[in-house]
Structures are given as structure tokens and as C-alpha cells.
Design an enzyme around this catalytic site. Structure first.
Site, PDB file in Angstrom:
ATOM      1  N   GLU A   1      -6.582   5.078   7.863  1.00  0.00           N
ATOM      2  CA  GLU A   1      -6.338   6.487   7.500  1.00  0.00           C
ATOM      3  C   GLU A   1      -7.567   7.096   6.833  1.00  0.00           C
ATOM      4  O   GLU A   1      -7.853   8.279   7.001  1.00  0.00           O
ATOM      5  CB  GLU A   1      -5.093   6.581   6.609  1.00  0.00           C
ATOM      6  CG  GLU A   1      -3.827   6.341   7.426  1.00  0.00           C
ATOM      7  CD  GLU A   1      -2.670   5.739   6.658  1.00  0.00           C
ATOM      8  OE1 GLU A   1      -2.673   5.742   5.419  1.00  0.00           O
ATOM      9  OE2 GLU A   1      -1.736   5.230   7.324  1.00  0.00           O
TER      10      GLU A   1
ATOM     11  N   GLY B   1       2.997   2.802  10.710  1.00  0.00           N
ATOM     12  CA  GLY B   1       3.932   3.897  10.514  1.00  0.00           C
ATOM     13  C   GLY B   1       4.679   4.313  11.770  1.00  0.00           C
ATOM     14  O   GLY B   1       5.303   5.368  11.799  1.00  0.00           O
TER      15      GLY B   1
ATOM     16  N   GLU C   1      -4.972  -4.399  10.847  1.00  0.00           N
ATOM     17  CA  GLU C   1      -3.962  -3.350  10.996  1.00  0.00           C
ATOM     18  C   GLU C   1      -4.220  -2.571  12.280  1.00  0.00           C
ATOM     19  O   GLU C   1      -5.020  -1.625  12.284  1.00  0.00           O
ATOM     20  CB  GLU C   1      -4.019  -2.393   9.798  1.00  0.00           C
ATOM     21  CG  GLU C   1      -3.755  -3.061   8.456  1.00  0.00           C
ATOM     22  CD  GLU C   1      -3.190  -2.070   7.449  1.00  0.00           C
ATOM     23  OE1 GLU C   1      -2.180  -2.414   6.826  1.00  0.00           O
ATOM     24  OE2 GLU C   1      -3.731  -0.962   7.305  1.00  0.00           O
TER      25      GLU C   1
ATOM     26  N   HIS D   1      -9.328   1.432   5.046  1.00  0.00           N
ATOM     27  CA  HIS D   1      -8.054   1.663   5.736  1.00  0.00           C
ATOM     28  C   HIS D   1      -8.263   2.662   6.880  1.00  0.00           C
ATOM     29  O   HIS D   1      -9.054   3.602   6.760  1.00  0.00           O
ATOM     30  CB  HIS D   1      -7.012   2.184   4.748  1.00  0.00           C
ATOM     31  CG  HIS D   1      -5.623   2.141   5.312  1.00  0.00           C
ATOM     32  ND1 HIS D   1      -5.164   3.091   6.206  1.00  0.00           N
ATOM     33  CD2 HIS D   1      -4.625   1.249   5.148  1.00  0.00           C
ATOM     34  CE1 HIS D   1      -3.922   2.783   6.550  1.00  0.00           C
ATOM     35  NE2 HIS D   1      -3.569   1.670   5.930  1.00  0.00           N
TER      36      HIS D   1
ATOM     37  N   ASN E   1       0.875  -1.169   0.000  1.00  0.00           N
ATOM     38  CA  ASN E   1       0.000   0.000   0.000  1.00  0.00           C
ATOM     39  C   ASN E   1       0.913   1.220   0.000  1.00  0.00           C
ATOM     40  O   ASN E   1       1.496   1.552   1.029  1.00  0.00           O
ATOM     41  CB  ASN E   1      -0.904  -0.020   1.243  1.00  0.00           C
ATOM     42  CG  ASN E   1      -1.717   1.252   1.368  1.00  0.00           C
ATOM     43  OD1 ASN E   1      -1.771   2.055   0.438  1.00  0.00           O
ATOM     44  ND2 ASN E   1      -2.344   1.441   2.520  1.00  0.00           N
ATOM     45  N   TRP E   2       1.002   1.846  -1.158  1.00  0.00           N
ATOM     46  CA  TRP E   2       1.934   2.971  -1.264  1.00  0.00           C
ATOM     47  C   TRP E   2       1.398   4.261  -0.647  1.00  0.00           C
ATOM     48  O   TRP E   2       2.115   5.273  -0.589  1.00  0.00           O
ATOM     49  CB  TRP E   2       2.290   3.218  -2.734  1.00  0.00           C
ATOM     50  CG  TRP E   2       3.266   2.214  -3.289  1.00  0.00           C
ATOM     51  CD1 TRP E   2       3.909   1.223  -2.587  1.00  0.00           C
ATOM     52  CD2 TRP E   2       3.713   2.110  -4.641  1.00  0.00           C
ATOM     53  NE1 TRP E   2       4.725   0.506  -3.428  1.00  0.00           N
ATOM     54  CE2 TRP E   2       4.624   1.026  -4.694  1.00  0.00           C
ATOM     55  CE3 TRP E   2       3.437   2.807  -5.816  1.00  0.00           C
ATOM     56  CZ2 TRP E   2       5.262   0.637  -5.885  1.00  0.00           C
ATOM     57  CZ3 TRP E   2       4.063   2.419  -6.989  1.00  0.00           C
ATOM     58  CH2 TRP E   2       4.963   1.348  -7.012  1.00  0.00           C
ATOM     59  N   LYS E   3       0.132   4.277  -0.311  1.00  0.00           N
ATOM     60  CA  LYS E   3      -0.490   5.494   0.246  1.00  0.00           C
ATOM     61  C   LYS E   3      -0.261   6.666  -0.719  1.00  0.00           C
ATOM     62  O   LYS E   3      -0.252   6.437  -1.924  1.00  0.00           O
ATOM     63  CB  LYS E   3       0.038   5.750   1.659  1.00  0.00           C
ATOM     64  CG  LYS E   3      -0.094   4.481   2.521  1.00  0.00           C
ATOM     65  CD  LYS E   3       0.161   4.683   3.990  1.00  0.00           C
ATOM     66  CE  LYS E   3      -0.032   3.352   4.724  1.00  0.00           C
ATOM     67  NZ  LYS E   3       0.126   3.486   6.179  1.00  0.00           N
TER      68      LYS E   3
ATOM     69  N   SER F   1       3.984  -1.622  10.347  1.00  0.00           N
ATOM     70  CA  SER F   1       5.441  -1.672  10.514  1.00  0.00           C
ATOM     71  C   SER F   1       6.050  -3.026  10.156  1.00  0.00           C
ATOM     72  O   SER F   1       6.972  -3.494  10.824  1.00  0.00           O
ATOM     73  CB  SER F   1       5.825  -1.255  11.939  1.00  0.00           C
ATOM     74  OG  SER F   1       5.407   0.086  12.186  1.00  0.00           O
TER      75      SER F   1
END
Ligand code: 13P
Length: 248
Positions: free
Chosen positions: A97, A170, A164, A95, A9-11, A208
Site C-alpha cells: 500500500e 483485503g 504479501e 508494504h 498490521n492495523w493499517k 486474507s
């Protein structure tokens, strides 16, 4: 046995040019890998270019989000048909975020999953608790609420779940393999009780994950793969994670 599945997942990272550079250097590194499923989820703007480079390789293409309507006056949104036409076969939904910064609720996540699946996209559904919730011993309660809300009236066809924990994303603070396995076992138990097909569904861990810790996480029976953020941005690091995910 469930085949290991490693997703990037490159965000909000990488331009079209950077996407091409990554894929061109990553593909030769994993050309012999057949025992791990691989997926890359770049930003929307890179999808079409990435799909051309990934065509006829073992690496699938995913999007990081999708809207729940098919078309119309929804400025800035992207439909499932648009993702399919750009070469995606899969989409990440829910997600943390998106839940945190874009106010996505379980109800919105549920609508997104329905529309994505009706259009033939596979779905990676993300769930996980915050630090507060874990410290208050509410992890299972949160997972329960997210599963029942997000999966309302939805079967497990073409689904993957990513656990997650928000406190591990992160932060460099990975869940221990025991913590990951315990949460995954809870999720699978919930699915077994409430849906058909829970034995074959893959549950990925995210938070992570690195080349150094992936093998330990994968040694747990309920960990079927990983959803990787930061460590998926460099080709050699992501290739090491893919190779480290092979079940011993
Ligand atoms: P990190 O690997 O950067 O912790 O991100 C995990 C994640 O959110 C993947 O979706």
C-alpha cells in the site's frame, strides 16, 4: 526450528481509545501463549499508549512505516528514534500500500531499512507481486527485483520478510498454501544464495489470513507466520489466529 511469528498490521484503523480496548481484551486471551511470537502494529498515534499496555507482556509493538532520515525539516515524517522512544522495537517497511499510494520504490525501502536497523529497530520487509504479474508468470522475477533492490548492502540481522501477494490483500482471496510455500521457498532460495543466515530468517505470509485458514498455511514448511490485516482488528479473531499458528 523457526518459532511462529504472528503480526497484526492495523493499517489506518483504531483511535487511541479503540487501541486500549483491543489490547485490554486481547491480552488475557493469549496470556498462556509462549510458543508463538506476537506483534501489533497500530497507527503512529496509538503507539505510545499501546506500549504502556504491552509492557512486560509477550506482545511486541511495531510501527507501520518510518522515514529514512534521522531528523530535520521533513514535515509529517517519523524517525526511527521517535519510534524507539514511543516503545516500538520493530517496523514494517515496504508494504504494497505504501509502494502503490505513496510511490515507495525499492531504493526508498532500502534507505528506510538501513536507517531503521542502524537505530536498533527490527524490520519486517514486505514484498509481493500484483495479479497482472502473477498472470504473466512474472512472480519470481518481481520477487527477485524487490529482494535485490530492497536488501542492497543489507544483511539479514533483525530481519523478517513478509510475502504479501497484492491480489490476496483485503480481497478474501488467500493464496493457496502451496502457492504461499512456493513463493516462500523461492525467497529463501534467493536469500541462501545471496546472504548469510537465511535458514533462521522467518518468512511470513500476508493476504486474507483468517482464523479458518491459518493452520493450513502454517502446515507448510516454509511458512513461518503471518502478517494479518483485516482479521487482526478484532481481539478474538486475532487471538484465534495466534493459537492456530502453533506448528503441529
Ligand atoms: P488483509 O489480511 O486484510 O488481507 O491484509 C494483509 C496485509 O496487507 C497485512 O499487511
Amino acid at each position: 526450528m523457526r518459532k511462529p511469528f504472528i503480526s497484526a498490521n492495523w493499517k489506518m484503523n483504531k483511535t487511541v481509545g479503540e487501541t486500549g480496548e483491543f489490547i485490554n481484551s486481547f491480552l488475557p486471551m493469549v496470556k498462556d501463549v509462549t510458543d508463538v511470537d506476537m506483534l501489533i502494529a497500530p497507527p503512529f498515534t496509538s503507539l505510545h499508549a499501546a506500549s504502556r499496555l504491552l509492557k512486560d507482556t509477550g506482545v511486541k509493538l511495531g510501527a507501520q512505516n518510518v522515514f529514512y532520515e534521522e531528523k530535520g525539516a521533513f514535515t509529517g515524517e517519523i524517525s526511527p528514534a521517535m519510534l524507539l522512544s514511543a516503545g516500538c522495537s520493530c517496523v514494517i517497511i515496504g508494504h504494497s500500500e505504501r509502494r502503490q499510494y505513496f510511490m515507495e520504490t525499492d531504493e526508498i525501502v532500502n534507505r528506510k531499512i538501513k536507517t531503521a536497523r542502524e537505530n536498533g529497530l527490527e524490520v519486517i520487509l514486505c514484498i509481493g507481486e500484483s495479479l497482472n504479474e502473477r498472470e504473466e508468470n512474472r512472480t519470481f522475477e518481481v520477487l527477485d527485483r524487490q529482494l535485490s533492490g530492497s536488501l542492497k548492502d543489507i544483511n539479514l540481522d533483525a530481519m523478517t520478510i513478509a510475502y504479501e501477494p497484492i491480489w490476496a490483500i483485503g480481497t478474501g482471496k488467500t493464496a493457496t498454501k502451496e502457492q504461499a510455500n512456493e513463493a516462500h521457498a523461492y525467497i529463501r532460495g534467493w536469500l541462501k544464495k545471496n546472504r548469510e543466515g537465511a535458514d533462521t530468517l522467518r518468512i511470513l505470509y500476508g493476504g486474507s489470513v483468517t482464523p479458518e485458514n491459518v493452520a493450513a498455511l502454517m502446515s507448510e514448511p516454509e511458512v513461518d507466520g503471518a502478517l494479518v490485516g483485516g482479521a487482526s482488528l478484532k481481539p478474538d479473531s486475532f487471538a484465534k489466529i495466534v493459537k492456530g499458528a502453533r506448528k503441529q
